[in-house]
Write a protein that holds these residues in place. Sequence first.
Motif, PDB file in Angstrom:
ATOM      1  N   LEU A  25       5.009  -5.021   7.394  1.00  0.00           N
ATOM      2  CA  LEU A  25       5.152  -4.569   6.013  1.00  0.00           C
ATOM      3  C   LEU A  25       6.587  -4.171   5.692  1.00  0.00           C
ATOM      4  O   LEU A  25       7.095  -4.453   4.612  1.00  0.00           O
ATOM      5  N   THR A  26       7.256  -3.531   6.634  1.00  0.00           N
ATOM      6  CA  THR A  26       8.633  -3.113   6.371  1.00  0.00           C
ATOM      7  C   THR A  26       9.579  -4.309   6.349  1.00  0.00           C
ATOM      8  O   THR A  26      10.573  -4.307   5.622  1.00  0.00           O
ATOM      9  N   ASN A  36       3.777  -5.591  -1.121  1.00  0.00           N
ATOM     10  CA  ASN A  36       2.673  -6.477  -0.776  1.00  0.00           C
ATOM     11  C   ASN A  36       1.418  -5.678  -0.461  1.00  0.00           C
ATOM     12  O   ASN A  36       1.152  -5.318   0.694  1.00  0.00           O
ATOM     13  N   LEU A  37       0.621  -5.392  -1.490  1.00  0.00           N
ATOM     14  CA  LEU A  37      -0.637  -4.684  -1.267  1.00  0.00           C
ATOM     15  C   LEU A  37      -1.637  -5.537  -0.509  1.00  0.00           C
ATOM     16  O   LEU A  37      -2.590  -5.002   0.068  1.00  0.00           O
ATOM     17  N   ALA A  38      -1.439  -6.844  -0.482  1.00  0.00           N
ATOM     18  CA  ALA A  38      -2.369  -7.738   0.217  1.00  0.00           C
ATOM     19  C   ALA A  38      -2.162  -7.719   1.723  1.00  0.00           C
ATOM     20  O   ALA A  38      -2.878  -8.416   2.446  1.00  0.00           O
ATOM     21  N   HIS A  39      -1.212  -6.936   2.229  1.00  0.00           N
ATOM     22  CA  HIS A  39      -0.980  -6.870   3.667  1.00  0.00           C
ATOM     23  C   HIS A  39      -2.235  -6.380   4.395  1.00  0.00           C
ATOM     24  O   HIS A  39      -2.550  -6.852   5.489  1.00  0.00           O
ATOM     25  N   GLY A  40      -2.952  -5.439   3.784  1.00  0.00           N
ATOM     26  CA  GLY A  40      -4.190  -4.962   4.383  1.00  0.00           C
ATOM     27  C   GLY A  40      -5.260  -6.047   4.421  1.00  0.00           C
ATOM     28  O   GLY A  40      -6.077  -6.092   5.350  1.00  0.00           O
ATOM     29  N   SER A  41      -5.260  -6.930   3.437  1.00  0.00           N
ATOM     30  CA  SER A  41      -6.237  -8.025   3.438  1.00  0.00           C
ATOM     31  C   SER A  41      -5.959  -9.002   4.569  1.00  0.00           C
ATOM     32  O   SER A  41      -6.885  -9.562   5.167  1.00  0.00           O
ATOM     33  N   ILE A 222      -6.404   1.353   5.892  1.00  0.00           N
ATOM     34  CA  ILE A 222      -5.219   1.622   6.706  1.00  0.00           C
ATOM     35  C   ILE A 222      -3.919   1.333   5.953  1.00  0.00           C
ATOM     36  O   ILE A 222      -2.838   1.767   6.380  1.00  0.00           O
ATOM     37  N   LEU A 223      -4.004   0.619   4.838  1.00  0.00           N
ATOM     38  CA  LEU A 223      -2.791   0.218   4.122  1.00  0.00           C
ATOM     39  C   LEU A 223      -2.000   1.427   3.617  1.00  0.00           C
ATOM     40  O   LEU A 223      -0.769   1.450   3.707  1.00  0.00           O
ATOM     41  N   VAL A 228       2.886   4.973   4.183  1.00  0.00           N
ATOM     42  CA  VAL A 228       3.485   6.257   4.542  1.00  0.00           C
ATOM     43  C   VAL A 228       4.450   6.076   5.717  1.00  0.00           C
ATOM     44  O   VAL A 228       5.552   6.627   5.732  1.00  0.00           O
ATOM     45  N   VAL A 229       4.040   5.282   6.697  1.00  0.00           N
ATOM     46  CA  VAL A 229       4.907   4.999   7.851  1.00  0.00           C
ATOM     47  C   VAL A 229       6.207   4.346   7.402  1.00  0.00           C
ATOM     48  O   VAL A 229       7.305   4.730   7.834  1.00  0.00           O
TER      49      VAL A 229
END
Length: 304
Positions: A25-26, A36-41, A222-223, A228-229
């Motif tokens: 994500l980073t 990219n909110l779809a990263h969790g998907s 978990i997204l 936050v990380v």
Amino acid sequence: MTLFLEQLLNGLQFGLMLFLMAAGLTLIFGIMGIINLAHGSIYMIGAYAGTYLVAETGSFLLGVPAALAVAALAGMAIEFLVVRRLYQRDHLDQVLATFALILIANQLVTMIFGRQPLFIPTPAFLNGSVELLPGLVYPVYRLAIIGLGLSVAFGLYLLINRTRIGMLVRAGSTNRDMVRALGVDVRLLYTLVFGLGALLAGLAGFVTGPIQAVQIGMGEQILITTFVVVVVGGVGSIRGAFFASLIIGVIDTLLRSYMPAFLRQIMQGPEADALGAGISSMGIYLLMAIVLLFRPKGLFIQQS
């Protein structure tokens, strides 16, 4: 002391699993400027792909490349079909488009696998526990996740800082026009970066399968923690994502383990449990607020 060490290892394992998510994500957020909110998907897609193959073949090892390949291909397809058109758009458009992808992914997975959670057994060669210290018995599979996370962290460090591809990625994040003028296909480079981030998310989803149920919406759960990380570590910094993942994983685990018991010393049981659960859930966000108060750009400024 034994219980504390066990929870510390649990926090380390959770943190390194978060790192697998946060690293991708980073990279996408810091280098490509895409929310990219779809990263969790993609995390969910990798988990389902690997778990399905394990259920069909009975081989955990075959599930690993399946999860990696399907997640990477899904990520590159998302970048090519959707995200590529959002580079010059504002963050609101990116949020709306990638949120729509969450809804589409959840519905497609529901149509294919149904709404019932899938469960994957711990592989036989990683089953059982090992005594690390007298009285401290810890599952082998969780230790394997810790080793995997550390190996991925070291591999990403070498890739970003010691290879030509890493040099191009870092250059493309600061001045894509100059990199394009030098003859580098920036669009292809960004697609590969997106695919790498998706691959790591798929790996995280699959290795979490034997610990948690594989189910619809698991990526959204978990997204938020992953974001936050990224914020705490510093947007675009792999090193920041690594250390922030460890800090947040350990703090979250220790708070959930000890806060209710601590509050029971001064309050009645039900009230202490309710308040302890609330404080534990807020802990990582309070940490993020404190970090941003003193380090608005995160613990590490983007440089690796």
